[in-house]
Design a protein around this motif. Structure first.
Motif, mmCIF file in Angstrom:
data_model
loop_
_atom_site.group_PDB
_atom_site.id
_atom_site.type_symbol
_atom_site.label_atom_id
_atom_site.label_comp_id
_atom_site.label_asym_id
_atom_site.label_seq_id
_atom_site.Cartn_x
_atom_site.Cartn_y
_atom_site.Cartn_z
ATOM 1 N N MET A 1 0.057 -8.041 -9.929
ATOM 2 C CA MET A 1 -0.521 -9.146 -9.174
ATOM 3 C C MET A 1 0.176 -9.324 -7.834
ATOM 4 S SD MET A 1 -0.361 -12.430 -8.035
ATOM 5 C CE MET A 1 1.191 -12.921 -8.808
ATOM 6 N N TRP A 2 1.519 -9.203 -7.801
ATOM 7 C CA TRP A 2 2.238 -9.394 -6.542
ATOM 8 C C TRP A 2 1.990 -8.242 -5.565
ATOM 9 C CZ3 TRP A 2 3.248 -13.953 -5.200
ATOM 10 C CH2 TRP A 2 3.664 -14.915 -6.122
ATOM 11 N N LEU A 3 1.745 -7.054 -6.061
ATOM 12 C CA LEU A 3 1.337 -5.968 -5.177
ATOM 13 C C LEU A 3 -0.025 -6.271 -4.546
ATOM 14 C CD1 LEU A 3 2.383 -2.659 -6.982
ATOM 15 C CD2 LEU A 3 3.099 -3.421 -4.714
ATOM 16 N N LEU A 4 -0.943 -6.793 -5.346
ATOM 17 C CA LEU A 4 -2.245 -7.187 -4.804
ATOM 18 C C LEU A 4 -2.092 -8.306 -3.785
ATOM 19 C CD1 LEU A 4 -4.324 -7.184 -8.122
ATOM 20 C CD2 LEU A 4 -4.414 -5.471 -6.296
ATOM 21 N N VAL B 1 -7.199 4.491 -1.055
ATOM 22 C CA VAL B 1 -8.023 5.088 0.007
ATOM 23 C C VAL B 1 -8.571 4.000 0.924
ATOM 24 C CG1 VAL B 1 -10.172 6.325 0.471
ATOM 25 C CG2 VAL B 1 -8.608 7.151 -1.308
ATOM 26 N N ALA B 2 -9.048 2.910 0.338
ATOM 27 C CA ALA B 2 -9.572 1.810 1.153
ATOM 28 C C ALA B 2 -8.500 1.261 2.085
ATOM 29 C CB ALA B 2 -10.103 0.703 0.241
ATOM 30 N N PHE B 3 -7.298 1.094 1.570
ATOM 31 C CA PHE B 3 -6.196 0.560 2.374
ATOM 32 C C PHE B 3 -5.898 1.470 3.561
ATOM 33 C CE2 PHE B 3 -1.783 -0.059 3.531
ATOM 34 C CZ PHE B 3 -1.622 -1.426 3.472
ATOM 35 N N LEU B 4 -5.851 2.762 3.327
ATOM 36 C CA LEU B 4 -5.563 3.703 4.415
ATOM 37 C C LEU B 4 -6.632 3.636 5.491
ATOM 38 C CD1 LEU B 4 -3.842 5.993 5.576
ATOM 39 C CD2 LEU B 4 -5.205 7.603 4.210
ATOM 40 N N LEU C 1 1.398 1.271 1.068
ATOM 41 C CA LEU C 1 0.592 2.278 0.390
ATOM 42 C C LEU C 1 1.378 3.147 -0.589
ATOM 43 C CD1 LEU C 1 -2.136 3.599 -0.045
ATOM 44 C CD2 LEU C 1 -1.751 4.975 2.010
ATOM 45 N N PRO C 2 2.500 3.764 -0.198
ATOM 46 C CA PRO C 2 3.225 4.593 -1.178
ATOM 47 C C PRO C 2 3.761 3.787 -2.354
ATOM 48 C CG PRO C 2 4.497 4.366 0.848
ATOM 49 C CD PRO C 2 3.124 3.833 1.137
ATOM 50 N N ILE C 3 4.114 2.523 -2.128
ATOM 51 C CA ILE C 3 4.586 1.684 -3.234
ATOM 52 C C ILE C 3 3.475 1.494 -4.260
ATOM 53 C CG2 ILE C 3 5.504 -0.584 -3.840
ATOM 54 C CD1 ILE C 3 6.695 -0.715 -1.017
ATOM 55 N N TRP C 4 2.267 1.199 -3.796
ATOM 56 C CA TRP C 4 1.115 1.023 -4.691
ATOM 57 C C TRP C 4 0.860 2.283 -5.509
ATOM 58 C CZ3 TRP C 4 -2.157 -2.358 -6.800
ATOM 59 C CH2 TRP C 4 -3.395 -1.919 -7.252
ATOM 60 N N LEU C 5 0.835 3.422 -4.861
ATOM 61 C CA LEU C 5 0.530 4.668 -5.563
ATOM 62 C C LEU C 5 1.611 5.020 -6.580
ATOM 63 C CD1 LEU C 5 -0.873 6.822 -2.614
ATOM 64 C CD2 LEU C 5 -2.170 5.648 -4.404
ATOM 65 N N LEU C 6 2.856 4.646 -6.304
ATOM 66 C CA LEU C 6 3.937 4.921 -7.244
ATOM 67 C C LEU C 6 3.933 3.968 -8.438
ATOM 68 C CD1 LEU C 6 6.891 5.619 -4.761
ATOM 69 C CD2 LEU C 6 5.848 7.271 -6.333
ATOM 70 N N VAL C 7 3.559 2.727 -8.228
ATOM 71 C CA VAL C 7 3.699 1.690 -9.256
ATOM 72 C C VAL C 7 2.464 1.547 -10.134
ATOM 73 C CG1 VAL C 7 3.953 -0.811 -9.592
ATOM 74 C CG2 VAL C 7 5.437 0.397 -7.981
#
Length: 427
Positions: A24-27, A92-95, A190-196
């Motif tokens: 949730m906090w990442l979102l 992808v949307a974020f990028l 972005l890299p944090i999201w993909l890792l977590v």
């Protein structure tokens, strides 16, 4: 608006394990970045309008084409989220939206700004379908409105950060650098999201007790559900109709409030920061409070139907005074009236965003959110043209605020007429 057929949600103690709140906090962080990127055009409207000589209709056209790209892409990203999941779909949307945001710094005329806003709209359209999909994957129904309200509160933090940080960047380095610097800083997420991010069953840090809590609702059907089927289901139109009516109001606040404060009370890039911060702080309270209130009602034994709609009714009534915002005798009275309306929007929106997860299987949530977002984007296109016409021809915000005051009661009435019992969609 009671629901005699829907049993109250069973109350059980939350489990040990808090990993779902990391998601949730990442979102939340993504929504902060989303709204910094989105609101900058509104904060810089007076500066850019002076530099490029835009009319109100020119500015409205920039917003119109952003909304057009957003509407179409929202529908597409809703389907993408259901097919590939929130991790890669959101990534992808974020990028894409960060690329579009940075591109504003290279714009040299109206057409360049429109092209940059189109790319931004394409990417940002994936934000909420991805967020709602992630919440549906990670939270049971009794927590979804609260979790949605919390991550949606990030939009207001972004709207607070923008008028505080962006004027300083513009005055120190120019408006072009402001777009580039904020865009590059945002890319850190972005890299944090993909890792977590993983689905709950794929995430090793989730305890068995927390996984059982997340999966406590009845199992969903596993088959994919197509758009054609969803378009024949009345609950799709309850959600989409609500979005069509309320989304344009939020867009109007976001893109035109700095201009309203400047024209009505003489504020400028250096002075409209505190009023905007106050308005969006109130919005944050509405976002969290609206999600909390309906969840609290359900924990006390109220049916899902009654809890959601009672909360939306309270929020809709709180929006009514905004019809008189343009008559406020001083800026802080106007801030209070508008802040109450923006808080009402966010509380209403937190519960409306929970609707797809409440009544549709998880495999269809992204697609339903996409359909609703497309209708909301179309409503925003209409509002952009309407606002530009009113301001160019009449020069007052009063007709715009009157529309804002009535939209939420109309949306709730529409939702209740289409889905009076808030039943599971028959898909």
């Amino acid at each position: 608006m009671s629901d005699a057929t829907t049993a109250p949600i069973q109350v059980t103690a939350p489990p040990p394990g808090k990993y779902r709140w990391v998601i949730m906090w990442l979102l939340f962080a993504a929504m902060v970045i989303n709204y910094v990127d989105r609101q900058m055009i509104g904060v810089l409207k007076p500066t850019l309008q002076t530099e490029f000589g835009w009319s109100e209709t020119d500015y409205a056209n920039i917003i119109f084409w952003f909304q057009a790209a957003y509407a179409v892409s929202y529908l597409v990203f809703g389907r993408i989220m259901d097919r590939v999941g929130a991790r890669w779909g959101f990534g992808v949307a974020f990028l894409i939206w960060q690329i579009g945001h940075i591109a504003h710094g290279a714009a040299r005329d109206l057409s360049h700004f429109i092209m940059a806003r189109v790319v931004l709209g394409v990417g940002e359209a994936g934000g909420f379908p991805g967020g709602i999909k992630a919440v549906a994957e990670w939270f049971p129904k009794k927590e979804r409105a609260f979790a949605t309200g919390l991550f949606n509160a990030g939009t207001n933090i972004g709207a607070i950060v923008t008028p505080l940080v962006v004027p300083w960047l513009v005055l120190a380095f120019g408006w072009q650098a402001a777009f580039v610097v904020t865009g590059l800083l945002g890319l850190i997420w972005l890299p944090i999201w993909l890792l977590v991010y993983r689905r709950p069953r794929e995430q090793k840090r989730v305890t068995p007790a927390e996984l059982a809590w997340i999966e406590q609702d009845p199992a969903d059907p596993v088959e994919k559900i197509g758009w054609r089927k969803l378009l024949t289901v009345k609950e799709t139109w309850a959600y989409a109709g609500g979005k069509f009516l309320i989304d344009p109001i939020w867009w109007m606040f976001l893109f035109w409030l700095p201009d309203f404060l400047g024209k009505r009370y003489g504020l400028d890039l250096k002075t409209f920061g505190p009023p905007l911060v106050a308005i969006y702080l109130l919005s944050d309270l509405g976002s969290v409070g609206g999600g909390w209130l309906s969840s609290r009602m359900m924990h006390r034994g109220m049916s899902l139907n009654m809890a959601r709609k009672t909360t939306m009714l309270i929020c809709a009534l709180c929006a009514v005074p905004v019809a008189f915002a343009a008559f406020a005798s001083n800026v802080w009275l106007a801030v209070g009236i508008i802040g109450l309306a923006t808080a009402a929007h966010q509380g209403f929106s937190a519960n409306l965003y929970a609707f797809p997860g409440d009544v549709f299987p998880r495999s269809a949530v992204g697609s339903v959110v996409g359909i609703g977002g497309m209708l909301g984007g179309i409503g925003g296109m209409i509002m952009a043209k309407y606002a530009g016409f009113v301001l160019d021809s009449i020069g007052t915000y009063t007709p715009i605020f009157v529309v804002a005051a009535s939209a939420y009661l109309l949306a709730l009435l529409l939702i209740h007429l289409i889905s009076p019992k808030y039943e599971l969609a028959k898909v």
